[in-house]
Design an enzyme around this catalytic site. Sequence first.
Site, mmCIF file in Angstrom:
data_model
loop_
_atom_site.group_PDB
_atom_site.id
_atom_site.type_symbol
_atom_site.label_atom_id
_atom_site.label_comp_id
_atom_site.label_asym_id
_atom_site.label_seq_id
_atom_site.Cartn_x
_atom_site.Cartn_y
_atom_site.Cartn_z
ATOM 1 N N ARG A 116 60.697 57.650 22.131
ATOM 2 C CA ARG A 116 60.908 58.943 21.484
ATOM 3 C C ARG A 116 60.950 60.070 22.518
ATOM 4 O O ARG A 116 60.481 59.921 23.656
ATOM 5 C CB ARG A 116 59.799 59.206 20.476
ATOM 6 C CG ARG A 116 58.394 59.168 21.066
ATOM 7 C CD ARG A 116 57.317 59.186 19.997
ATOM 8 N NE ARG A 116 55.973 59.132 20.573
ATOM 9 C CZ ARG A 116 55.340 58.005 20.872
ATOM 10 N NH1 ARG A 116 55.913 56.835 20.640
ATOM 11 N NH2 ARG A 116 54.131 58.030 21.390
ATOM 12 N N HIS A 145 56.090 45.651 17.231
ATOM 13 C CA HIS A 145 56.429 47.062 17.058
ATOM 14 C C HIS A 145 56.945 47.601 18.386
ATOM 15 O O HIS A 145 56.439 47.253 19.452
ATOM 16 C CB HIS A 145 55.187 47.848 16.618
ATOM 17 C CG HIS A 145 55.279 49.320 16.890
ATOM 18 N ND1 HIS A 145 54.657 49.911 17.965
ATOM 19 C CD2 HIS A 145 55.918 50.326 16.235
ATOM 20 C CE1 HIS A 145 54.897 51.207 17.956
ATOM 21 N NE2 HIS A 145 55.662 51.477 16.919
ATOM 22 N N SER A 151 62.367 53.635 16.247
ATOM 23 C CA SER A 151 61.154 52.912 15.898
ATOM 24 C C SER A 151 61.531 51.631 15.178
ATOM 25 O O SER A 151 62.414 51.648 14.314
ATOM 26 C CB SER A 151 60.252 53.771 15.006
ATOM 27 O OG SER A 151 59.056 53.083 14.689
#
Length: 291
Positions: free
Chosen positions: A106, A102, A88
Amino acid sequence: MQAVHEFLTGLQARIVAALEAADGGRFRTDAWQRTEGGGGITRILEEGAVFERAGVSVSRVQGAALPPSATASRPQLAGRPYDAMGLSLVLHPRNPYCPTVHMNVRFFSAGDAWWFGGGMDLTPYYGFAEDARHFHTTCRDALAASGAEYYPRYKRWCDEYFRLRHRGEPRGIGGIFFDDLADQDFDFSFALMRSVGEHFLDAYLPILERRKGLAYGERERGFQAYRRGRYVEFNLVYDRGTLFGLQSGGRTESILMSMPPTAAWRYDWKPQPGSPEEALYKEFLVARDWI
């Protein structure tokens, strides 16, 4: 699963190296362990020449039972032990003409169930159409090998997810977002997630280079701080990654590295008609096709 973790740690190293080259500063390395199982490496740069704060974190955590944020859409997995890993990042440049960005990729496994998630989204303070087109075009390119249907689906999902429902406005101009990805087989889904991560630098660095030298003053910094307040609101109220980290007993400093170093709230503030600040709301903080 080890192949996924090795990809994530390698991607972190490549991204950090590229960001250090863009900023001229050096990231601090903060390795941490989690009592229940697992840990991670947080790489953080603060008060750089370009980035007021930049965080790139890789984590892998295990637990006895999936937290509520991970089982909301799959209640049949509640109570199962899990293994979760991801990268992240959130970058907050100092220059208000440089957007915040951003990105997250995952992987979760719980028993015989597994799935991927991730995406990237752009949050400008002053909008530039060429930047929005470039970012979305690169997002589309990241998904092209998986099939033409993925970009419009994940673009729409991003528009719906990164929305401050209590404000009735999006966080930024979107990008792509996906979760619960277990299409075809493991190799197909892993390749899609991997491509998203590998396209991040191509999506963001050209925008950063175009905008980081633009002149700005107190007005622009003030508006940036005001809009950063919206970023804080989203992350603390809605963001699944933040909620998962806190609910799973993750490391708070690493979870909250996404927060901007400064933010501001003004009571019932409205932009001046005809101003660049109003243009952000009218032309960019709307769901639209940028390509």
